[in-house]
Design an enzyme around this catalytic site. Structure first.
Site, PDB file in Angstrom:
ATOM      1  N   GLY A 107       2.278   4.105   1.940  1.00 42.24           N
ATOM      2  CA  GLY A 107       3.222   5.011   3.131  1.00 42.24           C
ATOM      3  C   GLY A 107       4.141   3.670   3.207  1.00 42.24           C
ATOM      4  N   HIS A 152       4.002 -14.687  50.604  1.00 44.47           N
ATOM      5  CA  HIS A 152       2.475 -14.737  50.777  1.00 44.47           C
ATOM      6  C   HIS A 152       1.285 -13.452  50.361  1.00 44.47           C
ATOM      7  CE1 HIS A 152       2.532 -18.805  51.889  1.00 44.47           C
ATOM      8  NE2 HIS A 152       4.154 -18.401  51.968  1.00 44.47           N
ATOM      9  N   THR A 187       1.188  -1.103  -0.367  1.00 42.96           N
ATOM     10  CA  THR A 187      -0.388  -0.259  -0.163  1.00 42.96           C
ATOM     11  C   THR A 187       1.465   1.203  -0.687  1.00 42.96           C
ATOM     12  OG1 THR A 187       0.088   0.006   2.836  1.00 42.96           O
ATOM     13  CG2 THR A 187      -2.340  -0.331   1.023  1.00 42.96           C
ATOM     14  N   TYR A 244       4.140 -24.736  37.314  1.00 42.84           N
ATOM     15  CA  TYR A 244       2.573 -25.053  37.519  1.00 42.84           C
ATOM     16  C   TYR A 244       1.829 -24.362  38.360  1.00 42.84           C
ATOM     17  CZ  TYR A 244       5.585 -25.708  41.880  1.00 42.84           C
ATOM     18  OH  TYR A 244       6.673 -25.501  42.709  1.00 42.84           O
ATOM     19  N   LYS A 278      -7.054 -16.775   7.611  1.00 43.53           N
ATOM     20  CA  LYS A 278      -7.982 -18.422   7.185  1.00 43.53           C
ATOM     21  C   LYS A 278      -7.569 -19.542   6.947  1.00 43.53           C
ATOM     22  CE  LYS A 278     -12.327 -19.858   4.982  1.00 43.53           C
ATOM     23  NZ  LYS A 278     -14.065 -19.127   4.664  1.00 43.53           N
ATOM     24  N   ASP A 285     -11.951  -4.864  73.967  1.00 45.28           N
ATOM     25  CA  ASP A 285     -11.905  -4.916  72.476  1.00 45.28           C
ATOM     26  C   ASP A 285     -10.400  -4.723  71.823  1.00 45.28           C
ATOM     27  OD1 ASP A 285     -13.631  -7.184  71.109  1.00 45.28           O
ATOM     28  OD2 ASP A 285     -12.930  -6.006  69.697  1.00 45.28           O
ATOM     29  N   THR A 312      -7.093  -1.469  -0.729  1.00 44.16           N
ATOM     30  CA  THR A 312      -6.975  -3.602  -1.162  1.00 44.16           C
ATOM     31  C   THR A 312      -7.910  -4.090  -0.913  1.00 44.16           C
ATOM     32  OG1 THR A 312      -6.691  -3.604   1.868  1.00 44.16           O
ATOM     33  CG2 THR A 312      -4.557  -3.312  -0.113  1.00 44.16           C
TER      34      THR A 312
HETATM   35  O1  93A Z   1      -8.288   2.582   5.024  1.00 47.44           O
HETATM   36  S1  93A Z   1      -8.585   0.866   5.288  1.00 47.44           S
HETATM   37  O2  93A Z   1      -9.197   0.203   6.517  1.00 47.44           O
HETATM   38  N1  93A Z   1      -8.763   0.487   4.096  1.00 47.44           N
HETATM   39  C1  93A Z   1      -7.841  -0.607   2.576  1.00 47.44           C
HETATM   40  O3  93A Z   1      -8.858  -0.644   2.307  1.00 47.44           O
HETATM   41  C2  93A Z   1      -6.593  -0.680   4.073  1.00 47.44           C
HETATM   42  N2  93A Z   1      -5.338  -1.756   3.527  1.00 47.44           N
HETATM   43  C3  93A Z   1      -4.566  -1.413   3.976  1.00 47.44           C
HETATM   44  N3  93A Z   1      -7.036   0.956   5.656  1.00 47.44           N
HETATM   45  C4  93A Z   1      -6.586  -0.239   5.408  1.00 47.44           C
HETATM   46  N4  93A Z   1      -5.048  -1.007   5.088  1.00 47.44           N
HETATM   47  C5  93A Z   1      -3.731  -0.049   6.253  1.00 47.44           C
HETATM   48  O4  93A Z   1      -2.914   0.221   5.791  1.00 47.44           O
HETATM   49  C6  93A Z   1      -3.087  -1.352   6.888  1.00 47.44           C
HETATM   50  O5  93A Z   1      -3.677  -2.309   7.788  1.00 47.44           O
HETATM   51  C7  93A Z   1      -2.132  -0.313   7.470  1.00 47.44           C
HETATM   52  O6  93A Z   1      -2.206  -0.567   8.701  1.00 47.44           O
HETATM   53  C8  93A Z   1      -2.000   0.613   6.744  1.00 47.44           C
HETATM   54  C9  93A Z   1      -0.842   1.199   5.544  1.00 47.44           C
HETATM   55  O7  93A Z   1      -1.182   1.873   4.814  1.00 47.44           O
HETATM   56  P1  93A Z   1       0.471   2.644   4.119  1.00 47.44           P
HETATM   57  O8  93A Z   1       1.419   1.758   3.115  1.00 47.44           O
HETATM   58  O9  93A Z   1      -0.379   3.336   2.847  1.00 47.44           O
HETATM   59  O10 93A Z   1       1.240   3.466   5.412  1.00 47.44           O
END
Ligand code: 93A
Length: 529
Positions: free
Chosen positions: A37, A281, A35, A218, A140, A483, A68
């Site tokens: 940043g 204790h 993503t 324990y 998952k 007492d 994402t």
């Molecule tokens: O705003 S979000 O809930 N929506 C998204 O689709 C999303 N994808 C990744 N937040 C989202 N993230 C979060 O961005 C990640 O969990 C991570 O904490 C953060 C990273 O953002 P960057 O790479 O821009 O610093």
């Protein structure tokens, strides 16, 4: 997309050790997808990275709310590698699989608890949606996707990838941790929302997930299995206390060790001046404050050397070379020969030399470094089938008025002794009596179902020191004549501090007047069950 390539998806708010991770993954031949940043940070470190937008053909939308959340991302995480139609679907849409997903979330808890706090809208914006979705999806599908949520696990991840050995246990453990991470995150959000709804009213919403810190050898006894869980949301921001303490040396902490260390640490943390507390204790059996901490230590031992032997020693100031030597060498006042033996030493810090000397005391001595507990925390106790919740007892003498109700008024020093005794008695199990003088606890009686018995125990321990000393009682005296109050007066006690509030308060006052003893009502009770 890059079907056929090994791909890692990285999206991190906390970018600690990102460079290490990126370099190692690149070295291992992974394509890295990130993503905004995170991608920038990787690029700045000279690591090649594909932006999520290139895979989704969508820009980050809605001010980052949707980054994402797209089939090209989630398809690549969730597809079952052993299901033909899953893989066919990916192929059809040109989606590559992710083998590694590394995500940590918007720092919601830090943001809403930051000094000054943040406004409601900013709180809402800091609720991560896309991050938990990726974490849950990867967890998952952990059979084929490694999910990492903690930078401390990067080295283990890289090791695992290098070994190239498909250990499902490792994958499951990461998935377990991932769901813990998300659960703790969601509970922080829900607790914050609850507070936005009802303010700081009690009861709080209790959704804090507990995270396994360690299994213990324990429980209270060897036939009981045991483990230590920590409050995950607190653990992550390091709220102090025994749960987050660092053990520098010694045998593994036991169940009882944790209870005792907690009691000792809580007690010593309440004192402002340099103080030593010795606990056995869960009860303080020696407490002394002195500018000279060596003297404080010696006095705390002397208060009850028999109980102190094998106890827990806590300090509210740094343990330096001189203090460590004293702890190592001090001989039991009972025979003047045997060196004192302790289970644990706990302090806020140690000098290098101090630590080295303590390490030399014994192989087993557990040396803990702890941060002060935050105030205003919840205290939880388990009962059959449920939990009792209450505010922690944070009151200290400065918060309390010591009202003179006797004819005699205490001298300045007596009032000070009463306050010191009061601070000690707060940490003693009920029924609790503490006798103290000159910033030193002389005797205590704890845990007796009958206050008179606690008093007698405390008097016996204090011996001759009783004369002119202060006595604190955690709750009022139900009876005075013939007492507890009268026995205390007869023993030569100079001042008594108790909450008051009994229907026989007047008996206590009359009795103190008869013996010319000062009596103070605090209006505050410190039961400790
Ligand atoms: O705003 S979000 O809930 N929506 C998204 O689709 C999303 N994808 C990744 N937040 C989202 N993230 C979060 O961005 C990640 O969990 C991570 O904490 C953060 C990273 O953002 P960057 O790479 O821009 O610093």
């Amino acid at each position: 997309s890059y079907p056929g390539n090994k791909q890692a998806l990285i999206s991190l708010s906390d970018k600690k050790d990102l460079e290490f991770l990126g370099n190692e993954l690149q070295e291992l031949g992974y394509m890295i997808v990130s993503t905004g940043g995170t991608a920038t940070a990787l690029e700045n470190a000279g690591i090649s990275v594909t932006k999520v937008e290139q895979l989704t053909s969508f820009p980050e939308m809605l001010g980052g709310r949707v980054k994402t959340l797209h089939p090209n991302i989630h398809g690549g995480i969730l597809a079952r590698r052993d299901q033909k139609h899953h893989m066919e679907a990916l192929n059809k849409h040109g989606i590559g699989t992710f083998d590694v997903v590394v995500v940590n979330l918007y720092p919601f808890y830090d943001k809403v608890t930051s000094t000054g706090g943040i406004n409601f809208e900013d709180g809402i914006e800091n609720i991560d949606i896309g991050g938990p979705a990726m974490i849950r999806a990867a967890a998952k599908n952990h059979k084929d996707v490694l999910i990492v949520v903690d930078s401390q696990d990067y080295p283990a991840l890289i090791e695992f990838l290098k070994r190239n050995h498909n250990d499902q246990q490792f994958r499951r453990k990461l998935a377990w941790k991932a769901f813990q991470h998300v659960a703790s995150y969601d509970s922080a959000v829900s607790e914050w929302l609850w507070k936005q709804t009802v303010g700081d009213k009690f009861p709080p919403s209790l959704t804090v997930p507990l995270s396994l810190k360690s299994s213990l050898r324990y429980g209270e006894n060897p036939h009981q299995k045991a483990a230590f869980y920590v409050d995950k949301s607190l653990y992550e921001v390091n709220a102090g206390g025994i749960a987050t303490s660092i053990q520098h040396h010694g045998k593994e902490m036991s169940y009882n060790n944790y209870l005792d260390a907690d009691a000792a640490w809580n007690c010593v943390s309440d004192f402002k001046n340099p103080t030593c507390v010795i606990v056995k204790h869960t009860n303080p059996c020696g407490v002394a404050s002195r500018n000279d901490i060596l003297e404080a230590y010696r006095l705390a031992v002397k208060a009850d050397p028999v109980s102190a032997f094998g106890g827990i020693v806590a300090f509210n100031i740094e343990v330096d070379e001189a203090l460590a030597k004293e702890i190592r060498e001090f001989r039991s006042p009972t025979d003047g020969e045997t060196r004192m033996f302790y289970e644990i030493v706990v302090a806020p810090s140690y000098t290098k030399k101090g630590l080295e000397i303590l390490r030399g005391k014994s192989k087993t001595l557990r040396i803990l470094e702890a941060e002060k507990n935050e105030k205003g925390k919840l205290s939880l106790r388990q009962v059959g089938g449920g939990w009792l919740a209450q505010d922690s007892d944070d009151l200290v003498p400065e918060d309390i008025q010591f009202k003179v109700v006797s004819e005699k008024s205490p001298q300045e020093s007596e009032l000070h002794d009463a306050e010191f005794a009061w601070l000690c008695v707060k940490h003693v199990k009920s029924n609790a009596i503490v006798i103290a003088k000159n910033n030193c606890m002389l005797g205590m009686g704890s845990g007796q179902p009958n206050r008179l018995e606690s008093l007698r125990i405390a008097l016996r321990k204090a011996g001759d020191g009783v004369k002119g000393a202060a006595l604190a009682s955690d709750a009022f005296f139900p009876f005075a004549w013939k007492d507890a109050v009268e026995e205390a007066c007869e023993s030569g006690i100079g001042v008594i501090a108790e909450p008051g509030g009994s229907i026989r308060d007047n008996d206590a006052i009359d009795c103190c007047n008869k013996y010319d003893v000062s009596l103070l009502f605090t209006n505050v009770r410190h039961f400790r069950h």
